[in-house]
Write an enzyme that holds these catalytic residues in place. Structure first.
Site, short mmCIF file in Angstrom:
data_model
loop_
_atom_site.label_atom_id
_atom_site.label_comp_id
_atom_site.label_asym_id
_atom_site.label_seq_id
_atom_site.Cartn_x
_atom_site.Cartn_y
_atom_site.Cartn_z
N GLN A 39 0.85 -1.19 0.00
CA GLN A 39 0.00 0.00 0.00
C GLN A 39 0.89 1.24 0.00
O GLN A 39 1.97 1.23 0.59
CB GLN A 39 -0.89 0.00 1.25
N TYR A 50 -6.41 -12.39 -2.30
CA TYR A 50 -5.66 -11.26 -2.92
C TYR A 50 -4.65 -10.76 -1.90
O TYR A 50 -4.64 -9.59 -1.51
CB TYR A 50 -6.61 -10.12 -3.33
N ASP A 89 -9.36 -8.36 -0.89
CA ASP A 89 -8.75 -7.06 -1.18
C ASP A 89 -8.36 -7.03 -2.65
O ASP A 89 -7.19 -7.02 -3.00
CB ASP A 89 -7.52 -6.89 -0.27
N CYS A 119 -10.84 -0.83 -3.58
CA CYS A 119 -10.18 0.40 -4.04
C CYS A 119 -10.91 0.95 -5.25
O CYS A 119 -10.40 1.83 -5.94
CB CYS A 119 -8.71 0.13 -4.36
N1 SAH Z 1 -3.83 -7.45 0.42
C1 SAH Z 1 -2.60 -6.93 -0.08
C2 SAH Z 1 -2.55 -6.73 -1.60
C3 SAH Z 1 -3.74 -6.10 -2.24
S1 SAH Z 1 -3.50 -5.65 -3.92
C4 SAH Z 1 -2.20 -5.66 0.65
O1 SAH Z 1 -2.97 -5.12 1.42
O2 SAH Z 1 -1.09 -5.20 0.46
C5 SAH Z 1 -4.33 -6.91 -4.79
C6 SAH Z 1 -3.48 -8.15 -5.01
O3 SAH Z 1 -4.31 -9.11 -5.67
C7 SAH Z 1 -2.27 -7.97 -5.88
O4 SAH Z 1 -1.15 -8.41 -5.17
C8 SAH Z 1 -2.54 -8.85 -7.11
O5 SAH Z 1 -1.38 -9.48 -7.60
C9 SAH Z 1 -3.50 -9.86 -6.58
N2 SAH Z 1 -4.46 -10.48 -7.53
C10 SAH Z 1 -4.94 -9.96 -8.68
N3 SAH Z 1 -5.87 -10.79 -9.21
C11 SAH Z 1 -6.00 -11.86 -8.39
C12 SAH Z 1 -6.80 -13.03 -8.39
N4 SAH Z 1 -7.68 -13.26 -9.37
N5 SAH Z 1 -6.68 -13.89 -7.37
C13 SAH Z 1 -5.78 -13.65 -6.35
N6 SAH Z 1 -5.00 -12.56 -6.30
C14 SAH Z 1 -5.09 -11.66 -7.30
#
Ligand code: SAH
Length: 466
Positions: free
Chosen positions: A298, A327, A396, A423
């Site tokens: 973030q 995610y 997320d 977001c």
């Molecule tokens: N929860 C974390 C990251 C959120 S960003 C934090 O707070 O830092 C969203 C993340 O989802 C990214 O790292 C991206 O690579 C991942 N992502 C994107 N599509 C996805 C999917 N279909 N399944 C699982 N993860 C995914």
């Protein structure tokens, strides 16, 4: 009625580029542009604020809307403030700098309401949409600078593009950035110029340095610098690294990423370790996280803790919960909650991030987490087939929101505790349409992670409908 409205919308209002007229701004669009109506036709005016009366000059005429610029501000809004930097009016991404901060927070809550109104998930009129939680600092919060490097007027320039263009704005300052990230960028501009290292040029796909990425750890003050280059070759590499060591001792990690050609992607596949460490360490929620150059974090570390605390509140975790962290990125959410639950199950598409999540668990002595690489929509059904049961779910997702297949799986499994971190209020509202077939929206808590920008985040607490 419908007919007369569409008739009105399409009628020629005889307006052309260059025309000027007074306009009262009614509201802000999702991208922060002022919106007024000229003879019932929507008119977008970048830079104009609600309640302002402006004389606008038409810049484009479209069948359904007009675009215009401010010619003269007749009656400014009481919420109008002077932006800290002049780039705010030209570079994309700082659309709210001229709006007083309390009004920015109201705008972000309104974006949630507007998205709900547009997608109309079940019972949306009764949702408890809370006031936006303010960021503790309106400026100087951003831990990462990704600045393009180009020649402008015969000099090395570093900055962002003008809104909707590929013209670079050379930014000597950027008030939303943590100051040390800007010091690194400006020192690098000077060094690249002094050493005459060739700078990338799009038209002929020539030159070498394309982008600088600088990330700072709020907890340790460590900085990581990545030079994104058109070729693996980096002329004057040793002089450059010596100068960085001497002039920027706070940079503990220097990396190179090779991303050849004119591509819309910032990062290429090849990473080269140039000097110092390969990681910097950030702390969040009392845990340490090792960050490699490409891993996601973030952008506002201070407010990230508030975001995660809000997610924890929404989940009301207990010590025998099985929690899914979907995610997961580098595992920051699940690892932060691991001591409150029985076990954390996380998935994430980027394998390096999953490796980081596993390492970060080890680094912090956490043993009740399990992270896998894969998409949430593929991994969650597989876990269910393997006989696992989950009590709590935190999602997320990126701006696109949840995959339909994942939503179906959630509806099938019905975890009792569910927090949705979003977001993008549009994809959130769209996803809620389906999720509300079994879930009740207890509240939506907007959180401002990115002051001065139009970006909104929210935590949604969902519970099973009775
Ligand atoms: N929860 C974390 C990251 C959120 S960003 C934090 O707070 O830092 C969203 C993340 O989802 C990214 O790292 C991206 O690579 C991942 N992502 C994107 N599509 C996805 C999917 N279909 N399944 C699982 N993860 C995914």
């Amino acid at each position: 009625m419908v007919q007369s409205r569409s008739h009105r919308r399409h009628q020629d209002i005889n307006v052309k580029v260059g025309d000027r007229f007074p306009l009262t701004i009614r509201r802000l669009g999702v991208n922060g542009q002022g919106i007024g109506y000229f003879k019932h036709k929507v008119c977008f005016v970048p830079g104009a604020l609600p309640q302002e009366v402006v004389v606008v000059e038409v810049t484009a005429v479209h069948p359904r809307f007009l675009e215009a610029k401010i010619h003269r501000l007749r009656k400014p809004s009481r919420d109008r403030v002077v932006p800290r930097d002049d780039y705010a009016n030209i570079a994309g991404g700082f659309e709210l700098e001229k709006l007083a901060y309390p009004a920015q927070l109201r705008f972000k809550r309104q974006v949630v309401l507007d998205s709900l109104e547009k997608f109309q998930p079940y019972g949306y009129r009764a949702y408890n949409v809370r006031p936006t939680i303010a960021a503790p600092h309106e400026y100087g919060y951003r831990n990462k600078a990704t600045f393009q490097i180009r020649m402008v007027d015969g000099h090395v320039a570093a900055g962002l593009y003008k809104a909707q263009s590929h013209d670079l704005v050379d930014m000597a300052e950027c008030a939303v950035q943590m100051p040390a990230t800007m010091k690194v960028i400006r020192t690098m501009v000077k060094l690249i110029e002094e050493l005459a290292i060739p700078v990338y040029e799009e038209k002929h796909n020539s030159g070498i340095i394309k982008t600088l990425v600088v990330r700072e750890s709020r907890a340790t003050g460590e900085l990581q610098l990545t030079l994104i280059t058109n070729t693996a070759k980096l002329p004057h590499k040793h002089q450059l690294l010596d100068a960085i060591a001497e002039q920027l001792p706070e940079v503990v990690s220097v990396m190179q990423n090779v991303n050849p050609g004119d591509t819309p992607l910032v990062w290429g596949d090849q990473m080269i370790h140039l000097a110092g460490e390969e990681y910097i360490t950030e702390s969040l929620m009392g845990l340490d996280f090792k960050l490699s150059a490409r891993s996601f974090l973030q952008l506002n570390p201070e407010q990230t803790e508030t975001l995660y605390e809000e997610a924890a509140k929404a989940l009301e975790l207990t010590s025998d919960d099985q929690l899914v962290d979907a995610y997961a990125g580098i595992g920051t959410i699940g690892l932060s909650f691991a001591n409150q639950v029985k076990r954390v199950w996380g998935m994430e598409t980027i394998p390096e991030a999953v490796e980081d999540a596993k390492q970060n668990a080890t680094l912090n002595g956490i043993t009740n987490t399990h992270y896998e690489a894969g998409t949430a929509e593929e991994v969650l059904p597989r876990w269910q087939k393997e006989g696992r049961h989950f009590d709590a779910l935190v999602v997320d997702p990126p701006r696109t929101g949840l995959d339909d297949q994942l939503i179906e799986q959630i509806i099938k499994e019905r975890p009792t505790k569910f927090a949705y971190i979003s977001c993008n209020m549009a994809s959130l509202a769209r996803n809620l349409r389906r999720l509300t077939s079994v879930y009740h929206v207890d509240y939506i808590q907007p959180i401002d992670m990115m002051p001065q920008t139009t970006r909104c985040e929210a935590v949604v607490k969902l519970s099973l409908r009775k």
